[in-house]
Write a protein that holds these residues in place. Sequence first.
Motif, PDB file in Angstrom:
ATOM      1  N   ASP A  23      14.326 -65.059  76.920  1.00 44.29           N
ATOM      2  CA  ASP A  23      13.538 -66.188  77.434  1.00 44.29           C
ATOM      3  C   ASP A  23      13.511 -67.367  76.464  1.00 44.29           C
ATOM      4  OD1 ASP A  23      12.874 -64.995  79.875  1.00 44.29           O
ATOM      5  OD2 ASP A  23      11.164 -63.954  78.991  1.00 44.29           O
ATOM      6  N   ALA A  72      18.060 -59.858  72.013  1.00 47.85           N
ATOM      7  CA  ALA A  72      16.932 -60.484  72.703  1.00 47.85           C
ATOM      8  C   ALA A  72      15.598 -60.261  71.991  1.00 47.85           C
ATOM      9  CB  ALA A  72      16.846 -59.961  74.141  1.00 47.85           C
ATOM     10  N   VAL A 106      19.079 -66.162  76.059  1.00 50.50           N
ATOM     11  CA  VAL A 106      18.578 -66.403  77.413  1.00 50.50           C
ATOM     12  C   VAL A 106      17.793 -65.193  77.916  1.00 50.50           C
ATOM     13  CG1 VAL A 106      19.282 -66.744  79.823  1.00 50.50           C
ATOM     14  CG2 VAL A 106      20.346 -68.097  78.004  1.00 50.50           C
ATOM     15  N   SER A 147      15.703 -70.881  74.932  1.00 53.23           N
ATOM     16  CA  SER A 147      16.704 -71.891  75.272  1.00 53.23           C
ATOM     17  C   SER A 147      17.603 -72.137  74.066  1.00 53.23           C
ATOM     18  CB  SER A 147      16.028 -73.208  75.666  1.00 53.23           C
ATOM     19  OG  SER A 147      16.956 -74.275  75.640  1.00 53.23           O
TER      20      SER A 147
END
Length: 300
Positions: free
Chosen positions: A219, A181, A216, A221
Amino acid sequence: MKTGTIISVIAASMLAISCGQATNANSAQAKKDISIQLYSVRSLIGSFGNAKNDYKPLLDTLAKMGYTSVEAASYSDGKFYGQDPAQFKADVEATGMKVLSSHINRYLTDKELKSGDFSETLKWWDACIAAHKAAGMEYLVMPYLGVPATVKDLQTYCDYFNAVGKKCLENGIKFGYHNHAHEFQKVEGKEVMYDYMLQHTDPQYVFFEMDVYWAVIGDASPVEYFKKYPGRFKVLHIKDEKEIGQSGMVGFDAIFNNAKTAGVENIVVEVERYSYDDIARSIKESIEYLEAAPFVPASY
């Protein structure tokens, strides 16, 4: 009880579950090409150099569940899960699966990062690539890079990835990077790390194995990235909070419906956390979801 015996017993339990939970819907589906990241069963097979003995029953069980290939996470000193590359390849193929890919990290030293000269570390890759070639790997993936302190450091890593990717290509292997992430953060408040890597690595030498769950969580797509950088995502890590398709957090239908734009060639299941004490149930439920999903093609 010895480790090998424990694994055999658990594998037998996994097989019973995999057979007992098969549904009519799954039976009606054509067999799909779905790989399994062996980190998903790390407590049984080991990972990152910590191999456990007698993995053959486990591999056989994964094949009977429906998985068609494996992604390794245990390369160390020229071996995979304690086995020579050729033997590991033979053990996997004996189950009807194939060896698809492998995760391996090799970071630059502080000196190399400062100077931009990573020729010494590149020498390490020669033996690494040779072992992966002997194991029949199609892809070799670096699974983690922390957020660099500066954009300059990030550029050095992009140059490094290009150099490693060139070596891999010369040996018939594709080199890629797998995200978590944090890659969707900005470096020095200027450049989104993931975008910068996509823009400053050569598509000829570096592909991206997008982990759709971590994207995801960051944050981002996945579909927007597919459209912005078409063809760069040859492999997808299909992951969820726990078992695939159960959290509702990841739009798997949209992801698969845009797989052609992404450039997807293969998908790899990774189950990192489980809802149950029984790992088998999590692993099986994950492939059952993909087998039954009408938007998941048989191959790419």
